[in-house]
Motif scaffolding. Structure first.
Motif: not given
Length: 577
Positions: A400-412
């Motif tokens: 969740a923090t290494t793969e998906y958090l960066p994605m959410l920071q770019r696009d919620p």
């Protein structure tokens, strides 16, 4: 850790007797130790007609008196080498308890020197290499020197105690291995423990067939016996010249001609994979192609008959390396309990295969995907208690923090297409309402959960054996990886090919057929299915083994655990009697 993984390893039949004998002896040791602290020297006056050690009375025969004296000052000569036994004090008390229980009568010597039992045991030390142990760890030459020089009771007593000390180490190594697995590698959650020294000594002393009793200390399993036999065979092959290397050249495909075929035929015949005379000439075809396919199958390669770089590299692995693999895996077999269960799941991570076993017969096999080297799947045993059809996937914190958090920071909205929802506790959160840039890997208070469905990372079914590593077996939407020979691609969990066939094999005793499971799957509803009886699951790591048909198999050391284990064994200091 479940009881399966943590229980003391005892041999069926053999150690049933050990356990019974040990009950009485343990009481003797306990009572005596209460009266006489460990390592306390006893007064043994020669002129006395009886000798008292604590509350134990010794007879007047000189050899028993000398053994009691020797035990009081020299019971821990090499006991620090008892890797998987108790503390040094416990080992000492175990040996003392045995001798006190027999009024210090010798087991290995008589007044004339080594007795038949002593001779057989020294011969066993000398043959320790048959079990992939180092005979020099048991100093048989020094013991024979002591035997040759034993001319009086003091020397005979020294020999008696030295042999017993050595035997305790030898028995420890045979029953539980030479190293502590979890200290060698933290991903090996195995904790073998050897039986108490007094129990082992009583077992061999009371055995009707002493030679069989000594051999019976090793794993009492066909797997171990087959590997032991194959090791002897490969050592004989090495002595006869080993494996002939095949020269480098272009990729060799069926139908091609090649000047290396004579060498290739010789090499495969040396490994008993090719029958001399079944193929000749310079065209690579027929029986020779089939022999190469057999080689590829037994070495975990793509079975296509094509000799490319990968296959040629395996062909040219020296026989000494293969012998080393066998030796390491005999050590691993000593870590494992003999009894894995009447019905169990066995996953070999190095082989990337799973099998379901019932009454010693494999009833189902399937390919699996295991953890990447960076996310290596651990070795442990536990019990499967339930399966879940159409499961949710709670995304692990690390992912969740290494793969998906960066994605959410770019696009919620990045995870909506993956059917992954955001929760704070039990409350669902609109991802567009979160200032994702204000969170990091160290401060992530949310839970990400993927809904059941075709794209779910766990596929449509998972099999749970709850454990502290959060490892389980599951389906996957990524089916293409199962066609590869090397299948280490997951974050640690085990992905199974044809999981509903596996489900029938696992849940069949509870009335679940493949068709019935697929009906639940097609309903789209989440369903938890509890097993009526917990099913043992063993995750192992074996890079060499022998099948029932006698075929010898080797696998790549994908996690470099062979390398780590070989280094740990090489660093063991030889026993210093």
């Amino acid at each position: 850790m479940s009881p399966i993984a943590s229980e003391t390893r005892f041999r069926p039949g053999v150690f049933a007797r050990l356990a019974r004998a040990g009950t009485a002896l343990a009481m003797t040791a306990l009572l005596t130790s209460a009266a006489t602290p460990a390592r306390t020297q006893s007064t043994l006056p020669v002129e006395s007609t009886s000798i008292v050690v604590g509350e134990a009375h010794l007879p007047t025969d000189p050899l028993a008196m000398a053994i009691a004296r020797e035990l009081s000052v020299n019971t821990t000569v090499m006991l620090d080498a008892a890797i998987n036994a108790g503390s040094e004090d416990e080992l000492e008390l175990g040996i003392q308890g045995f001798y006190q229980g027999r009024v210090f009568q010798p087991l290995w010597v008589s007044e004339q020197g080594l007795n038949p039992h002593g001779e057989m045991l020294l011969a066993a030390f000398e043959r320790a290499g048959e079990h992939a142990l180092d005979p020099q760890d048991y100093a048989p030459d020094r013991l024979r020197d002591l035997a040759g020089a034993a001319r009086d009771t003091a020397a005979l007593a020294e020999l008696e105690v030295a042999i017993s000390n050595t035997f305790v180490i030898y028995a420890n190594h045979l029953t539980a291995g030479r190293v502590k697995p979890n200290e060698v590698n933290r991903s090996l959650n195995l904790f073998p423990k050897a039986p108490d020294p007094s129990v082992v000594l009583e077992y061999v002393e009371s055995s009707e067939d002493f030679a069989t009793a000594i051999d019976g200390l090793s794993p009492n399993t066909p797997n171990y016996a087959r590997l032991k036999t194959a090791l002897a065979d490969y050592r004989a092959k090495e002595a006869a010249g080993g494996f002939t290397p095949v020269p480098e050249g272009e990729t060799l495909k069926p139908g091609m001609t090649d000047a290396r075929l004579d060498t290739l035929r010789q090499r495969l015949a040396e490994q008993d994979l090719f029958s001399p005379g079944s193929h000749s000439g310079a065209v690579y075809d027929g029986a020779l192609v089939e022999a190469v396919k057999l080689f590829q199958e037994r070495h975990g390669l793509e079975v296509d008959g094509i000799i490319g770089k990968a296959t040629l590299a395996e062909i040219n692995v020296p026989i000494s390396t293969r012998i080393g693999q066998m030796e390491l895996n005999m050590e691993r077999r000593r870590w494992m309990p003999d009894d894995l269960g009447a019905r169990y799941v066995f996953v070999n991570l190095a082989d990337q295969n799973l099998k379901v076993v019932e009454d010693d017969k494999t009833v189902h096999t399937t390919r699996v995907v295991v953890g990447k080297p960076f996310h290596a799947t651990p070795v442990f045993s536990d019990e499967m208690t339930y399966a879940e059809v159409n499961p949710y996937w709670t995304v692990p914190y690390s992912i969740a923090t290494t793969e998906y958090l960066p994605m959410l920071q770019r696009d919620p909205g990045a995870l909506q297409g993956k059917n992954i929802r955001v929760f704070s506790g039990n409350r669902e959160i609109d991802p567009w309402s979160v200032a994702w840039s204000s969170y990091s890997r160290a401060s992530f208070p949310f839970t990400l959960r993927q809904d059941p469905g075709e794209g779910n990372a766990l596929g449509r079914i998972k099999f749970m054996f709850p454990n502290k590593f959060n490892i389980y077996i599951h389906d996957t939407p990524s089916k293409s990886l199962f066609s590869r020979a090397q299948r280490s691609f997951s974050h640690g969990c085990i992905r199974a090919e044809a999981p509903f066939d596996l489900g029938e094999a696992l849940l069949g005793p509870d009335g679940w057929t493949k068709a019935k499971l697929e009906t639940v799957r097609d309903s789209g509803e989440r369903r938890v299915i509890k097993l009526s009886k917990p099913l043992p699951v063993h995750l192992t790591y074996l890079t060499a083994w022998v099948n029932k048909d006698g075929s010898v198999h080797f696998r790549a050391d994908i996690y470099e655990r062979d390398k780590v284990l070989a280094k740990a064994i090489a660093q063991l200091r030889p026993a210093n009697l």
